[in-house]
Design a protein around this motif. Sequence first.
Motif, PDB file in Angstrom:
ATOM      1  N   THR A 217       7.309  80.221  15.319  1.00 54.53           N
ATOM      2  CA  THR A 217       6.704  79.926  14.678  1.00 54.53           C
ATOM      3  C   THR A 217       5.719  80.812  14.925  1.00 54.53           C
ATOM      4  OG1 THR A 217       4.751  79.465  16.801  1.00 54.53           O
ATOM      5  CG2 THR A 217       7.060  78.004  16.298  1.00 54.53           C
ATOM      6  N   VAL A 218       4.366  80.654  13.873  1.00 50.50           N
ATOM      7  CA  VAL A 218       3.893  81.650  13.355  1.00 50.50           C
ATOM      8  C   VAL A 218       2.508  82.085  14.344  1.00 50.50           C
ATOM      9  CG1 VAL A 218       1.877  81.880  11.649  1.00 50.50           C
ATOM     10  CG2 VAL A 218       3.551  80.592  10.878  1.00 50.50           C
ATOM     11  N   ALA A 219       2.552  81.006  14.859  1.00 54.58           N
ATOM     12  CA  ALA A 219       1.730  80.915  15.604  1.00 54.58           C
ATOM     13  C   ALA A 219       1.347  81.962  17.882  1.00 54.58           C
ATOM     14  CB  ALA A 219       0.900  80.126  16.504  1.00 54.58           C
ATOM     15  N   ASP A 220       3.036  81.323  17.295  1.00 56.70           N
ATOM     16  CA  ASP A 220       3.831  82.304  18.624  1.00 56.70           C
ATOM     17  C   ASP A 220       3.561  83.696  18.025  1.00 56.70           C
ATOM     18  OD1 ASP A 220       4.844  80.014  20.224  1.00 56.70           O
ATOM     19  OD2 ASP A 220       6.992  80.418  19.798  1.00 56.70           O
ATOM     20  N   ALA A 221       4.157  83.951  16.807  1.00 60.31           N
ATOM     21  CA  ALA A 221       4.184  85.673  16.410  1.00 60.31           C
ATOM     22  C   ALA A 221       2.345  86.327  16.275  1.00 60.31           C
ATOM     23  CB  ALA A 221       3.923  85.392  14.607  1.00 60.31           C
ATOM     24  N   ALA A 222       1.518  85.935  16.235  1.00 64.48           N
ATOM     25  CA  ALA A 222      -0.348  85.560  16.925  1.00 64.48           C
ATOM     26  C   ALA A 222      -0.047  85.985  17.854  1.00 64.48           C
ATOM     27  CB  ALA A 222      -0.899  84.622  16.094  1.00 64.48           C
ATOM     28  N   LEU A 223       0.037  85.603  18.579  1.00 64.60           N
ATOM     29  CA  LEU A 223       0.704  85.415  20.019  1.00 64.60           C
ATOM     30  C   LEU A 223       0.889  87.077  20.791  1.00 64.60           C
ATOM     31  CD1 LEU A 223      -0.024  84.468  23.480  1.00 64.60           C
ATOM     32  CD2 LEU A 223       2.555  83.174  22.856  1.00 64.60           C
ATOM     33  N   LEU A 224       2.316  87.170  20.034  1.00 67.78           N
ATOM     34  CA  LEU A 224       2.292  88.046  20.624  1.00 67.78           C
ATOM     35  C   LEU A 224       1.712  89.708  19.693  1.00 67.78           C
ATOM     36  CD1 LEU A 224       4.427  90.401  21.714  1.00 67.78           C
ATOM     37  CD2 LEU A 224       5.892  89.846  20.286  1.00 67.78           C
ATOM     38  N   LEU A 225       1.603  89.264  18.783  1.00 66.52           N
ATOM     39  CA  LEU A 225       0.556  90.428  17.762  1.00 66.52           C
ATOM     40  C   LEU A 225      -0.423  90.600  18.598  1.00 66.52           C
ATOM     41  CD1 LEU A 225       0.167  92.525  15.750  1.00 66.52           C
ATOM     42  CD2 LEU A 225      -0.300  91.077  13.909  1.00 66.52           C
ATOM     43  N   ASP A 226      -1.581  89.734  19.205  1.00 69.23           N
ATOM     44  CA  ASP A 226      -2.979  89.528  19.738  1.00 69.23           C
ATOM     45  C   ASP A 226      -2.244  91.005  20.406  1.00 69.23           C
ATOM     46  OD1 ASP A 226      -5.063  88.640  17.899  1.00 69.23           O
ATOM     47  OD2 ASP A 226      -4.386  86.545  18.740  1.00 69.23           O
ATOM     48  N   ALA A 227      -0.799  90.258  21.466  1.00 69.67           N
ATOM     49  CA  ALA A 227      -0.693  91.157  23.036  1.00 69.67           C
ATOM     50  C   ALA A 227      -1.219  92.926  22.631  1.00 69.67           C
ATOM     51  CB  ALA A 227       0.345  90.494  23.631  1.00 69.67           C
ATOM     52  N   ILE A 228      -0.605  93.184  21.792  1.00 70.11           N
ATOM     53  CA  ILE A 228      -0.344  94.613  22.011  1.00 70.11           C
ATOM     54  C   ILE A 228      -1.246  95.123  20.263  1.00 70.11           C
ATOM     55  CG2 ILE A 228       2.295  94.227  21.940  1.00 70.11           C
ATOM     56  CD1 ILE A 228       2.638  94.677  18.811  1.00 70.11           C
ATOM     57  N   SER A 229      -2.177  94.553  20.095  1.00 68.79           N
ATOM     58  CA  SER A 229      -3.041  95.032  19.425  1.00 68.79           C
ATOM     59  C   SER A 229      -4.157  95.408  19.906  1.00 68.79           C
ATOM     60  CB  SER A 229      -3.562  93.781  18.023  1.00 68.79           C
ATOM     61  OG  SER A 229      -2.530  93.613  16.995  1.00 68.79           O
ATOM     62  N   GLY A 230      -4.576  96.952  19.654  1.00 65.03           N
ATOM     63  CA  GLY A 230      -5.739  96.887  20.963  1.00 65.03           C
ATOM     64  C   GLY A 230      -6.587  97.739  20.557  1.00 65.03           C
ATOM     65  N   PRO A 231      -7.795  98.653  21.059  1.00 59.59           N
ATOM     66  CA  PRO A 231      -9.079  98.951  20.583  1.00 59.59           C
ATOM     67  C   PRO A 231      -8.471 100.197  20.666  1.00 59.59           C
ATOM     68  CG  PRO A 231      -9.171  98.785  23.179  1.00 59.59           C
ATOM     69  CD  PRO A 231      -7.937  97.842  22.486  1.00 59.59           C
ATOM     70  N   SER A 232      -8.623 100.743  18.944  1.00 59.52           N
ATOM     71  CA  SER A 232      -7.961 102.051  18.954  1.00 59.52           C
ATOM     72  C   SER A 232      -9.320 102.435  17.888  1.00 59.52           C
ATOM     73  CB  SER A 232      -6.506 102.122  18.461  1.00 59.52           C
ATOM     74  OG  SER A 232      -6.282 103.452  17.752  1.00 59.52           O
ATOM     75  N   PRO A 233      -9.125 103.842  17.278  1.00 55.71           N
ATOM     76  CA  PRO A 233     -10.731 104.131  16.201  1.00 55.71           C
ATOM     77  C   PRO A 233      -9.348 103.486  15.272  1.00 55.71           C
ATOM     78  CG  PRO A 233      -9.495 106.299  17.596  1.00 55.71           C
ATOM     79  CD  PRO A 233      -9.012 105.071  18.523  1.00 55.71           C
ATOM     80  N   TRP A 234      -8.163 104.114  15.151  1.00 53.00           N
ATOM     81  CA  TRP A 234      -7.350 103.236  13.475  1.00 53.00           C
ATOM     82  C   TRP A 234      -6.977 102.025  13.784  1.00 53.00           C
ATOM     83  CZ3 TRP A 234      -5.998 106.401  17.732  1.00 53.00           C
ATOM     84  CH2 TRP A 234      -6.069 108.442  17.111  1.00 53.00           C
ATOM     85  N   SER A 235      -7.150 101.160  14.562  1.00 56.13           N
ATOM     86  CA  SER A 235      -7.735  99.634  14.542  1.00 56.13           C
ATOM     87  C   SER A 235      -8.318  99.366  12.633  1.00 56.13           C
ATOM     88  CB  SER A 235      -7.986  98.715  15.873  1.00 56.13           C
ATOM     89  OG  SER A 235      -7.030  99.112  16.434  1.00 56.13           O
ATOM     90  N   VAL A 236      -7.755  97.929  12.382  1.00 55.62           N
ATOM     91  CA  VAL A 236      -8.133  97.909  11.243  1.00 55.62           C
ATOM     92  C   VAL A 236      -8.434  96.309  11.150  1.00 55.62           C
ATOM     93  CG1 VAL A 236      -7.374  99.467   9.894  1.00 55.62           C
ATOM     94  CG2 VAL A 236      -5.822  97.548   9.460  1.00 55.62           C
ATOM     95  N   GLY A 237      -9.582  96.104  10.144  1.00 52.40           N
ATOM     96  CA  GLY A 237      -9.595  94.001  10.227  1.00 52.40           C
ATOM     97  C   GLY A 237     -10.617  94.042  11.792  1.00 52.40           C
ATOM     98  N   PRO A 238     -10.334  92.715  12.305  1.00 50.28           N
ATOM     99  CA  PRO A 238     -11.323  92.486  13.236  1.00 50.28           C
ATOM    100  C   PRO A 238     -10.629  92.584  14.632  1.00 50.28           C
ATOM    101  CG  PRO A 238     -10.531  90.107  11.501  1.00 50.28           C
ATOM    102  CD  PRO A 238      -9.936  91.302  11.348  1.00 50.28           C
ATOM    103  N   PRO A 239     -11.549  92.482  15.696  1.00 49.03           N
ATOM    104  CA  PRO A 239     -10.116  93.713  16.496  1.00 49.03           C
ATOM    105  C   PRO A 239      -9.568  93.002  17.502  1.00 49.03           C
ATOM    106  CG  PRO A 239     -12.830  92.976  17.582  1.00 49.03           C
ATOM    107  CD  PRO A 239     -12.951  92.922  15.692  1.00 49.03           C
ATOM    108  N   SER A 240      -8.462  91.753  17.191  1.00 51.55           N
ATOM    109  CA  SER A 240      -7.772  90.279  17.518  1.00 51.55           C
ATOM    110  C   SER A 240      -7.256  90.504  18.978  1.00 51.55           C
ATOM    111  CB  SER A 240      -6.323  90.679  16.864  1.00 51.55           C
ATOM    112  OG  SER A 240      -5.492  92.109  17.135  1.00 51.55           O
TER     113      SER A 240
END
Length: 469
Positions: A217-240
């Motif tokens: 599901t789309v929400a399951d994909a977002a769940l995992l992406l939120d988990a592996i995104s992180g604070p980084s000087p290279w991160s783009v967009g809103p900090p998920s």
Amino acid sequence: MFELHHLTAQEQLDWLRRGDVSPTELATHYLERIERLDDDLGAFTTVTPDAALERARFVEQHVPKSTALWGLPLGDKDLWQRAGVRTTFGSRLTEHFVPEVSDDIVDALDEAGGVSLGKTSAPEFGLPAYTESRVGPPARTPWDESLGAGGSSGGAAVAVAAGLLPVAPGSDGGGSIRIPAAATGLVGLKPSRGRVPTGSGFLSLGGLVTAGPLARTVADAALLLDAISGPSPWSVGPPSWDGGALLNAAVRGEGRYQIGVMTTSPWDDAYEITVSPEAVAALELATRELDALGHGIEPVALESDPSYAPAFRTIWQAGAANIPAEGEQLQLLEPLTRWLVARGRELDARQLATALQELALFERSVIRQFASFDAILTPSLAMTPRPVGWYSQDDPELNFTQQVQYTPWTSFANVSGLPAITLPLCMTESGLPMGVQLIGRPGREDVLLAIGAQLERRIAWQKRHPPQW
């Protein structure tokens, strides 16, 4: 009969946190399914039941339930190193390699509370768009086991599609999440360049590779992406990573957007690209549904750029040049990889620099061309899933041509650094999944997830299941 794997990943996480099921019980459930079903599917290269249950018990006792993936079973793609676990990179050259340290992405999944059950299969060094290596069985789509699951995250896709994992991380340097997602009827999301700071992968040149989710599901994909995104000087967009912003966008599924519909590709100048009737039907269905939802729909064509094909080929070959094989060791490599290594080592610095410059200019051009759109809609693949053994093993040039013709719309999203999501829109008359791809603006995964959620509510693809389910 209801079973735990019938729940979405989100629902399983809710059950875990409420105590309706323990991490050990959930891991045991999936390990039993892997033992029973995976011999026919090729999802895993290595399964680690003892380590998985030990990890599950550790999570139960020592990891806060507030972590993003608390107790959720996962698999490590077999291009990623986990300390003490065999990592083959899909190659006979390294099939007995056991690393002493883990890669950053593996550590990130552990920090999020995940429980690894083993290594999901990948092709040799992740180079081809199909998962048929010589260190394990081919990854087969559970919708028809005579057909391949695509690559290079083929094992991860099979595991989720067949209910061997609730959700799985993969990596994508030219379509390696989106191709197998489309071939197995899943949602597959390649994030923007920099969204996942641990996502730079083996053989990555030009910032092409990033980690991302494969899910039902789309929400399951977002769940995992939120988990592996992180604070980084290279991160783009809103900090998920701060409050689950992407999951919120996927759950709410709000907004009306301007969407360009495109069938041209950057490979059109160099290869004959034929779009199958099944791919056209999926694109037309998506267009009708998006129009019915109130989105603005407009045709768009990619500007011709003859530099793209030779530049991408150069980067692909150069990336293989560093594979640690010399002399007789080269004979352990598969023919395609051996050819790539030889071609890559023939390149000089000027050729590589020119290719990188041309792709950088292409990136700027694509972002300019798409600036008036919130998303670009294309087919996911030009053909239905390909039979196991379809790709030439004797003629590397033909092999590359086949890969381009199968998946002409994925690699340029990596080159341009844009987020892209594959959605399992429909089934063919013969019972095979066919998807569409949405490409977004830099850092706007939230828009892709919102549109995906709207289509998911109308079409309910999450209710479709292959026979092994």
